[in-house]
Write an enzyme that holds these catalytic residues in place. Structure first.
Site, PDB file in Angstrom:
ATOM      1  CG  HIS A 126       3.503   4.233   2.778  1.00 24.79           C
ATOM      2  ND1 HIS A 126       2.203   3.923   2.462  1.00 24.79           N
ATOM      3  CD2 HIS A 126       3.844   3.420   3.820  1.00 24.79           C
ATOM      4  CE1 HIS A 126       1.775   2.955   3.279  1.00 24.79           C
ATOM      5  NE2 HIS A 126       2.742   2.630   4.102  1.00 24.79           N
ATOM      6  CG  ASP A 181       2.865  -2.984   3.764  1.00 22.27           C
ATOM      7  OD1 ASP A 181       4.044  -3.169   4.099  1.00 22.27           O
ATOM      8  OD2 ASP A 181       2.080  -2.246   4.403  1.00 22.27           O
ATOM      9  CG  HIS A 206       0.446   0.269   6.536  1.00 20.89           C
ATOM     10  ND1 HIS A 206       1.495  -0.523   6.966  1.00 20.89           N
ATOM     11  CD2 HIS A 206      -0.142   0.757   7.641  1.00 20.89           C
ATOM     12  CE1 HIS A 206       1.533  -0.494   8.304  1.00 20.89           C
ATOM     13  NE2 HIS A 206       0.546   0.269   8.733  1.00 20.89           N
ATOM     14  CG  ASP A 229       2.854  -4.222   7.325  1.00 20.70           C
ATOM     15  OD1 ASP A 229       2.434  -4.894   6.363  1.00 20.70           O
ATOM     16  OD2 ASP A 229       3.249  -3.049   7.200  1.00 20.70           O
TER      17      ASP A 229
END
Ligand SMILES: [Zn+2]
Length: 368
Positions: A140, A177, A179, A265
């Protein structure tokens, strides 16, 4: 049998995200507890690797910290120095919801360095593939700010430093991931030398990025591929997305190396994501990427750890990936697998197929 590398450093676990509840820092209205991004998931992953006997059968890769000049291949000097200054003092926040403690700058340099070193050995043919269990995560982080628990872009910094050293032409990243890999996307937005692919839960985090319309710009137009999937997607949706989008994109692009920003995740046990994956999904996605890597780039496949917040379940997903990468099946079975595999909705649903079909249309724009 594959020669598989493994990078870990005890200091990764010493990065301090402070008192919090999930991702909100403790305050008068938030009772102090554990931050979601804490050492435990990583510690237990490392521990299960030890107990399974797999660690000793892998090639240990030593972390060598990157320096300010390396970080500056992606990040602004202002941002790098701000993190260093805060880290030398008492820690702080890298912008928003990205807390860190004293010494986290050095630990983050070690994490990027661990990813770099593993990638370097795979590019040098000392290893076939490997996994860097690093922390803090990186996908990120943007050039001038940390985001979503990430201080520096471990994968972008490792790719850019290795490109200087090895001079390869094309790298593909496949971020699984849950996200969106906004930082990796931003790092190579105008760069056709890196095809960035991200599969993620639609509009989870960041809320305003990860759409299919984000395809890169300038010379990099077409070389960013987002595959947003509806919340509730399971094994069937991810395997279909790999078969219909990820693998065709890789075959069209013909990378010299495949890199996976690897978060767990997306699992059915994760407190931050709303997907339903299990260890067999990660094992199968790894198998498919290995097959693509064998066909396209001499098997070169590198993974760098990102998110994953179930302390109980991350270790089993990680072990499945490492078993697949190394070709060594240990005596450890995933005790959760019968539970998660039997959740209703693990098979591909029509609305998930619609999202995958829309993403598949973008593959036509990718060329080697
Ligand atoms: Zn994540």
């Amino acid at each position: 049998m594959m020669k598989t590398g493994w990078n870990f450093h005890e200091l990764y676990l010493w990065h301090d995200t402070g008192a919090a509840a999930q991702f909100f820092p403790a305050s008068l209205t938030v009772e102090p507890g554990e931050h979601a991004e804490n050492a435990e998931t990583k510690r237990r992953f490392r521990n299960l690797m030890e107990v399974s006997g797999l660690t000793e059968q892998l090639t240990s890769v030593k972390s060598v910290p990157v320096d300010e000049d390396d970080l500056a291949l992606f990040h602004t000097r202002d941002y790098i120095r701000r993190v260093k200054r805060l880290s030398d003092d008492r820690g702080g926040d890298a912008s928003y919801l990205t807390p860190f403690g004293r010494g986290s700058y050095e630990i983050a340099c070690l994490a990027a360095g661990g990813t770099f070193a593993l990638m370097d050995k795979v590019l040098s043919r000392e290893l076939d593939n490997g996994y860097a269990l690093v922390r803090p995560p990186g996908h990120h982080a943007e050039s001038d700010k940390g985001m979503g628990f990430c201080l520096f872009g471990n994968v972008p910094v490792a790719i850019l430093k290795n490109r200087k050293k090895h001079g390869f032409e094309r790298v593909a990243t496949v971020d699984w991931d849950v996200h969106h890999g906004n930082g990796t996307q931003a790092a190579f937005w105008t760069d056709p030398g890196v095809l960035t692919i991200s599969l993620h839960q639609e509009r989870l985090y960041p809320h305003d990025s990860g759409d299919r319309e984000e395809r890169g710009a300038g010379a990099g137009l077409g070389y960013n591929l987002n595959i947003p999937l509806p919340a509730g997607s399971g094994h069937g949706a991810y395997i279909a997305a790999f078969e219909q989008v990820v693998l065709p994109a890789l075959r069209a692009y013909k990378p010299d190396l495949i890199v996976v920003p690897s978060g767990f995740d997306g699992s059915g046990a994760d407190p931050l994501g709303r997907m339903m994956l299990h260890s067999d999904t990660y094992r199968e996605m790894t198998r498919m990427l290995m097959e693509a890597a064998t066909d396209l780039c001499g098997g070169r496949l590198v993974m760098s750890h990102e998110g994953g917040y179930s302390a109980a379940y991350v270790p089993y997903c990680g072990l499945a990936v490492l078993e697949q990468l190394s070709g060594i099946k240990t005596h450890i079975d995933d005790p959760f697998l019968p539970v998660f595999r039997n959740y209703a909705g693990q098979d591909l649903r029509p609305w998930q197929q619609d999202a995958i079909s829309a993403a598949a249309e973008l593959v036509a724009g990718i060329r080697a």
